[in-house]
Motif scaffolding. Structure first.
Motif, mmCIF file in Angstrom:
data_model
loop_
_atom_site.group_PDB
_atom_site.id
_atom_site.type_symbol
_atom_site.label_atom_id
_atom_site.label_comp_id
_atom_site.label_asym_id
_atom_site.label_seq_id
_atom_site.Cartn_x
_atom_site.Cartn_y
_atom_site.Cartn_z
ATOM 1 N N SER B 19 -7.975 5.783 0.628
ATOM 2 C CA SER B 19 -7.412 5.382 -0.985
ATOM 3 C C SER B 19 -7.854 6.678 -1.827
ATOM 4 O O SER B 19 -7.360 6.719 -2.848
ATOM 5 C CB SER B 19 -8.492 4.218 -1.102
ATOM 6 O OG SER B 19 -9.647 4.526 -0.850
ATOM 7 N N ALA B 22 -5.178 8.877 -2.583
ATOM 8 C CA ALA B 22 -4.051 8.275 -3.917
ATOM 9 C C ALA B 22 -4.711 9.088 -5.205
ATOM 10 O O ALA B 22 -3.896 9.571 -6.018
ATOM 11 C CB ALA B 22 -4.138 6.894 -3.952
ATOM 12 N N ALA B 279 2.072 7.951 -10.716
ATOM 13 C CA ALA B 279 1.465 8.259 -9.577
ATOM 14 C C ALA B 279 0.163 7.386 -9.275
ATOM 15 O O ALA B 279 -0.312 6.528 -8.193
ATOM 16 C CB ALA B 279 1.127 9.766 -9.174
ATOM 17 N N GLY B 283 -1.268 4.517 -7.299
ATOM 18 C CA GLY B 283 -2.750 4.448 -6.729
ATOM 19 C C GLY B 283 -3.807 3.364 -6.794
ATOM 20 O O GLY B 283 -4.541 3.131 -5.957
ATOM 21 N N LEU B 286 -3.151 0.776 -4.405
ATOM 22 C CA LEU B 286 -3.793 1.370 -2.934
ATOM 23 C C LEU B 286 -5.138 1.123 -2.826
ATOM 24 O O LEU B 286 -5.605 0.629 -2.075
ATOM 25 C CB LEU B 286 -3.309 2.515 -2.740
ATOM 26 C CG LEU B 286 -3.911 3.426 -1.545
ATOM 27 C CD1 LEU B 286 -3.506 2.544 -0.195
ATOM 28 C CD2 LEU B 286 -3.362 4.607 -1.371
ATOM 29 N N ALA B 496 3.344 -1.475 -4.374
ATOM 30 C CA ALA B 496 2.943 -0.023 -4.529
ATOM 31 C C ALA B 496 4.292 0.712 -4.489
ATOM 32 O O ALA B 496 4.676 1.568 -5.227
ATOM 33 C CB ALA B 496 1.862 0.661 -3.807
ATOM 34 N N ILE B 730 2.206 8.157 -2.106
ATOM 35 C CA ILE B 730 1.123 7.557 -2.365
ATOM 36 C C ILE B 730 1.464 6.089 -1.765
ATOM 37 O O ILE B 730 0.491 5.599 -1.129
ATOM 38 C CB ILE B 730 0.742 7.147 -3.696
ATOM 39 C CG1 ILE B 730 0.078 8.614 -4.281
ATOM 40 C CG2 ILE B 730 -0.443 6.160 -3.914
ATOM 41 C CD1 ILE B 730 -0.098 8.836 -5.678
ATOM 42 N N LEU B 733 1.089 6.320 1.806
ATOM 43 C CA LEU B 733 -0.361 6.122 2.098
ATOM 44 C C LEU B 733 -0.842 4.767 2.337
ATOM 45 O O LEU B 733 -1.631 4.446 3.038
ATOM 46 C CB LEU B 733 -1.167 6.886 1.200
ATOM 47 C CG LEU B 733 -1.123 8.479 1.350
ATOM 48 C CD1 LEU B 733 -1.773 9.086 0.227
ATOM 49 C CD2 LEU B 733 -1.441 8.998 2.849
ATOM 50 N N GLY B 734 -0.584 4.124 1.172
ATOM 51 C CA GLY B 734 -0.844 2.617 1.320
ATOM 52 C C GLY B 734 -0.553 1.744 2.357
ATOM 53 O O GLY B 734 -1.304 0.939 3.038
#
Lengths: 273, 846
Positions: B19, B22, B279, B283, B286, B496, B730, B733-734
């Motif tokens: 997290s 992000a 972004a 984030g 996330l 997201a 990002i 990533l989540g």
């Protein structure tokens, strides 16, 4: 045969063959451990969980493994089921040599020859009872035998619960689903790890009764680890472990007989403490 | 309490790293854009202070047309010789020299192609000899009319050397041949000043070609005598010359000129910050998700804290402390990475612009402040909701194995619905009632939040439906069921991804609609060939008006119209104006009929306006417009006709004579209408021959024209896609985060599945399906929301020429495909982790 003391090798009990089970005389052995050692850690931290255990489980027999905490009963079961590797010795399930199998081989073994019933968290919460029961078959890509499925469901009395999710079932019902799941694939052997540990006595009795019936009626082989003498008394045979070795064995036990043996086992341990 | 917080933070490093990442990426973007613009603006400062290092006072003519900073550079009026004489005679003046320097001198390189520029001007100037700044490297300065000297940067770019004959294009778009007699550079061994290309002519040639009249200059460079301060001299010069001139000291001029570039840089900075904002917005989703999950996993621990006496505030404090720590660490890392990215971008910008000498890398305080504020605020805001939820955990949860039941979704669905409705209202007002860009931006933002809140409700049916695709196998079915298991978590993870995909889809819809609209507009024009330049610098390339007459004489050509354009002051306002060689053929080429008056002829004092402009300014046939062009005196034109908006050449079309007073008195666009039945291919080479001396100008058919226009739009789309890729990264990533947590949470379940015979590959397949279902769900939401937003914008711009609404189906399918791929990629690590689980350990897992 009683009071075998610290007998390492437990011989098969031949009069079990006369109990009318569907046992083929050609290969009466469902699972077998030969001089199995299990050592965790090394050096100072070395713990020997099993010291040369040799034990044979006949087809169509309900065996209970008992012993005080730390006696190695769970380790023995895990080794037998291929969940854990042995340090020395060999394990066979039916004609399959478990020792030395890779992950793919072990997966196939568990899929085709072994059934499991755990103490808790036995079912997938996302699937219905029926889907849970049929899961091993679906994973293996096998078609369920409808007649056998109906028989199993009737035995565990889950006919009207098949569409329910585990969260909508009681603990006893969940465990009966787990039993049905283990049985429906007709594995070589079912391993049950404290299957009644989390249940009240009524539900526990139901489950144990069902397990015993499945052995009697359908010739299923079951190996159950328990520390409850009452649960053990449902078995045909009880094996006692202490300090990683088989120390005793009972046939056609009653709760009192089991309790009596357990007390004896605990006694020397206390002396050494 | 703090100790407990720190311990639990350390125990969950991986989750928080994900997290935090992000925030790191978002902060990196923010810090990077500040560092970049700071470094570039200080580099500009140093260039301009160099340029004016030899100047005490500089005099320029006031520009006749004021131009907004973002629309271009104002063109100063020419200064007559008499002004220089006046200044020279003043006491305190050591020397006053007339300088000629104007943008628009394009040299043709040795390969026959014009040497372009990506922004810095291409100056044509008079050779004023060497000084401390300008130094000859080879040869000499020009002395004859056909001689030039060029700066080394330009010579290198064009692969030319002293002694070579080269062509140069200037104001009137005619190519003339010159001999290079010298090359020059600048103090500090620089080959160019910030990538500026310079062609130095003799003074008379520079006056004729760059300023359009003899004996005039673009500025006066004044040196003070010893003992006279630049300020004092400035006062003297200003009072001597009067109000028609701008007089500045060298220092002021350097600051002013640098400021112009800095404003453009500021605009660029805002765009970068906008993307950083997107972004960070993604984030937030996330981080909310991570903290929610962390709180859910810590339920027992938090309940225990409550049970032994911790208050609700302390629990909230504990979660927020965690957020502050994560936010701070992420900000520090993001700032560091941002400085690196800013330095890299500055380096690329200097390379790209042809050798801008970079001032040392600077980290302005705003970069540091913004990094920490943004990093901390984003993290803490995102952690507030999970913290509140944590504080509601009852102490009893510590004793009992309370499965926190899924709270009903009614409330957030209602909030989501209301927010979406407000968002739509904002968008409606913003787009259709000209409420301004802020309302639209607010509406878009609110739409995302609203839809994100509606997502959990949508996830059940949609995920179920999506999952059917994968349900043919057991692992697929399990994966599908898993992805539908926690609708909130699935929803926020998918939301997201939705944001990024929605924005690219929205822009894609606008771009594809613009392309179809352009294609439609081009097809409706009865001009088979188009004369047009390939733009390589800030100014559109032009061609001589004479080309139009020559083209008319080509057999098979029916009509030709040439168009020039410029900014002018019309009735006191800055306006875009055009001038055409001849109004007569236009109705034929466009197939248009006059709304009022006549549009097929135009007298020298007449102007033709289009219906929109007429409506806006309340013009009608007979209205008189006062027009000030870049050169010359004010003119008064009478409206003689009103053309339909979609079939007009610009809002305000001046007569042909006006062209001479434009910044570039040449044509930038030409329409050639052929006789019916004439083959395009037979005429094209003949017209091409007419512009052969100008390598920037080409003759193309309608299809090529449309493709060129579309190509530019595609470039814009690609830029936006690249910048939004960060937001999508990002979101990935989540997904990884969510999956990793799912795997951890379901360790026992995985152990069970493996125990009853699920193989490793099948386990990985199960996790992958879960990831793909989530990511495709997010992309689907994004595509739907983005298409809606894009379509709304296109509809709102219908009057601006967006006649068609076209959905970019292939890109939409591509995005969905990419989303599926993203799911597969995101699943790699979590699924490996799941497959490697020790079966026994997993079953015994607490």
């Amino acid at each position: 045969m009683e009071a075998a003391g610290r007998t390492v090798l437990v011989r098969p009990d031949h009069d079990l063959f006369t109990r009318g089970n569907q046992v083929t005389a050609s290969d009466p052995v469902a699972a077998r451990a030969d001089d199995v050692w299990k050592v965790y850690g090394s050096g100072e931290a070395e713990v020997i969980a099993l010291r040369g255990v040799s034990v044979t489980f006949q087809r169509g027999v309900f065996t209970a493994i008992m012993g005080p905490s730390g006696s190695g009963k769970s380790t023995l079961m895990h080794c037998l089921a291929g969940l854990d590797s042995v340090t020395r010795g060999e394990v066979h399930i039916g004609e399959t040599r478990v020792t030395g199998l890779g992950d793919a081989g072990l997966t196939k073994l568990r899929r085709d020859k072994v059934g499991f019933i755990f103490q808790q968290f036995n079912l997938l919460p996302t699937l219905s009872a029926k889907e849970n029961i049929l899961l091993p078959l679906s994973i293996a890509g096998r078609k369920p035998d409808d007649a056998w499925f109906d028989t199993v469901i009737k035995t565990v009395a889950l006919q009207d619960r098949l569409g329910h999710r585990p969260a909508q079932l009681s603990g006893g019902q969940q465990q009966r689903v787990a039993c049905a799941r283990a049985l429906v694939a007709r594995p070589e052997v079912i391993f049950a790890d404290e299957p009644t540990g989390n249940l009240d006595s009524k539900s526990g009795a139901d489950v144990l009764g069902f397990l015993r019936d499945s052995v009697k009626t359908y010739g299923q082989t079951i190996v159950m680890v328990t520390h409850d003498p009452v649960a053990a008394s449902y078995a045909d045979r009880v094996i006692f472990l202490a300090d990683g070795a088989v120390v005793d064995e009972l046939h056609s036990p009653t709760p009192d007989m089991v309790l009596d043996r357990m007390k004896k086992l605990d006694a020397p341990a206390e002396v050494t403490r | 309490m703090l100790r407990a917080t720190l311990k639990s933070l350390l125990a969950r490093k991986v989750r928080l790293v994900l997290s935090g990442l992000a925030v790191v990426l978002g902060v990196m973007f923010v810090a990077g854009s500040f560092v970049l613009t700071d470094t570039l603006s200080r580099s500009f400062d140093s260039i301009f202070s160099d340029v004016y290092s030899q100047t005490d006072v500089t005099v320029a003519g006031k520009a006749k047309v004021e131009i907004d900073e973002l629309d271009g550079e104002p063109v100063p009026s020419n200064i007559p010789q008499s002004a220089i004489t006046t200044v020279s005679a003043l006491p305190g003046v050591a020397q006053a020299r007339g300088v000629i320097a104007a943008d628009g001198a394009t040299m043709i390189g040795s390969n026959g192609k014009a040497v372009g520029s990506f922004g810095p001007p291409q100056l044509g100037e008079n050779w004023m000899g060497e000084n401390e700044l300008t130094q000859l490297r080879e040869g000499r300065g020009p002395t004859a009319d056909d001689e030039i000297a060029v700066n080394v940067g330009l010579a290198t770019a064009g692969k030319v050397k002293v002694g070579d004959q080269v062509g140069v294009l200037t104001l009137d778009a005619k190519q003339r041949m010159f001999t290079i007699v010298g090359t020059f550079g600048y103090s500090g061994d620089r080959d160019s000043l910030g990538g500026v290309n310079e062609v130095a002519f003799t003074e008379p040639v520079a006056q004729r070609l760059m300023l359009g009249e003899p004996g005039v200059f673009s500025s006066i460079d004044v040196r003070a005598t010893d003992g006279t301060s630049p300020e004092a001299l400035k006062q003297q010069v200003a009072s001597a010359l009067g109000a028609d001139y701008t007089v500045r000291t060298g220092t002021e001029a350097a600051a002013d000129d640098a400021q112009g570039l800095k404003s453009a840089l500021g605009f660029f900075n805002n765009i970068l910050l906008g993307f950083a904002g997107v972004a960070l917005f993604v984030g937030i989703f996330l981080i909310i998700n991570t903290f929610s999950i962390v709180v859910a996993q810590r339920t027992k621990e938090l309940a225990l804290l409550r049970a032994i006496g911790a208050g609700r505030r302390q629990v909230i404090g504990s979660v927020l402390t965690e957020a502050v720590i994560v936010g701070t660490i992420a900000s520090v890392i993001g700032l560091g990475a941002g400085i690196g990215v800013g330095a890299l971008l500055a380096f690329l910008a200097s390379k790209f612009s042809g050798g801008l000498a970079l001032a040392g890398l600077g980290v302005p305080p705003i970069a540091i402040i913004a990094s920490f504020v943004v990093g901390l605020v984003v993290t803490v805001i995102a952690a507030v909701m999970p913290a509140l939820r944590a504080s509601r955990i009852p102490p009893i949860a510590a004793m009992a194995d309370v499965a926190t039941p899924d709270r009903p979704l009614t409330k957030i669905t209602w909030i989501g619905g209301v927010l979406t409705a407000i968002a739509l209202a904002l968008l409606g007002v913003g787009l259709y009632a000209d409420g301004g860009i802020m309302l639209v931006a607010g509406g878009v933002l609110l739409t995302f939040i609203g839809v994100a809140l509606l997502t959990p409700v949508l996830s059940r049916p949609v995920v179920g439906l999506l999952g059917r695709i994968f349900s043919w196998s057991v692992p697929g079915k399990l994966g599908r069921l898993n992805s539908g298991r926690n609708p909130r978590r699935t929803a926020i993870t998918a939301a997201a991804l939705m944001v990024g995909i929605a924005l690219v889809t929205g822009v894609g819809v606008i771009v594809s609609s613009a392309k179809t609209s352009i294609a439609g507009a081009v097809e409706s024009v009865d001009a088979q060939l188009i004369i047009q330049g390939t733009q390589t610098g800030p100014r559109a390339p032009t061609f001589a008006p004479a080309v139009v007459d020559q083209a008319k004489a080509v057999p098979g050509v029916r009509d030709v119209v040439g168009v020039a354009s410029d900014l002018a002051t019309v009735d006191g306002e800055q306006q875009f104006v055009t001038s055409v060689t001849d109004a007569a053929p236009i109705p034929g080429i466009y197939g248009s009929t006059a709304v009022a008056g006549s549009i097929s002829s135009q007298g020298p004092d007449q102007v033709i306006v289009n219906a929109d402009a007429a409506k806006e300014h309340n013009w009608s046939v007979g209205s008189v417009l006062t027009v000030q062009l870049t050169r010359g005196a004010e003119h008064r034109y009478t409206v003689s006709g009103i053309a339909p908006t979609d079939k007009s050449i610009g809002e305000i079309m001046l007569p042909a004579a006006a062209m001479a007073e434009f910044t570039q008195p040449a044509l930038s666009l030409g329409f050639v209408r052929l006789d019916e039945g004439t083959a395009v291919a037979s005429v094209q080479p003949k017209i091409e021959a007419l512009v052969a001396d100008n390598p920037l100008v080409s003759v193309i058919d309608q299809d090529t024209f449309t493709q060129q226009q579309s190509g530019m739009l595609d470039q814009v789309l690609v830029m936006i896609q690249i910048l939004l890729a960060l937001a999508i990264l990002i979101a990935v990533l989540g997904i990884i985060n969510t999956l990793a947590l799912s795997v951890m949470e379901r360790t026992r379940e995985l152990g069970l599945l493996r125990a009853i015979g699920l193989g490793r590959a099948a386990t990985m397949r199960m996790i992958t399906v879960e990831a793909v279902v989530i990511s495709v769900f997010g992309a689907l939401l994004g595509v739907v929301v983005g298409t809606g937003l894009g379509a709304a914008v296109v509809r709102a711009l219908r009057d601006e020429g967006f006649t068609d609404l076209t959905l970019p189906w292939s890109t939409i399918v591509l995005y969905l495909g990419v989303a599926a791929l993203v799911g597969v990629v995101a699943a790699i690590l979590p699924s490996i982790r799941a497959a490697r689980l020790n079966v026994l350990g997993a079953i015994a897992h607490e």
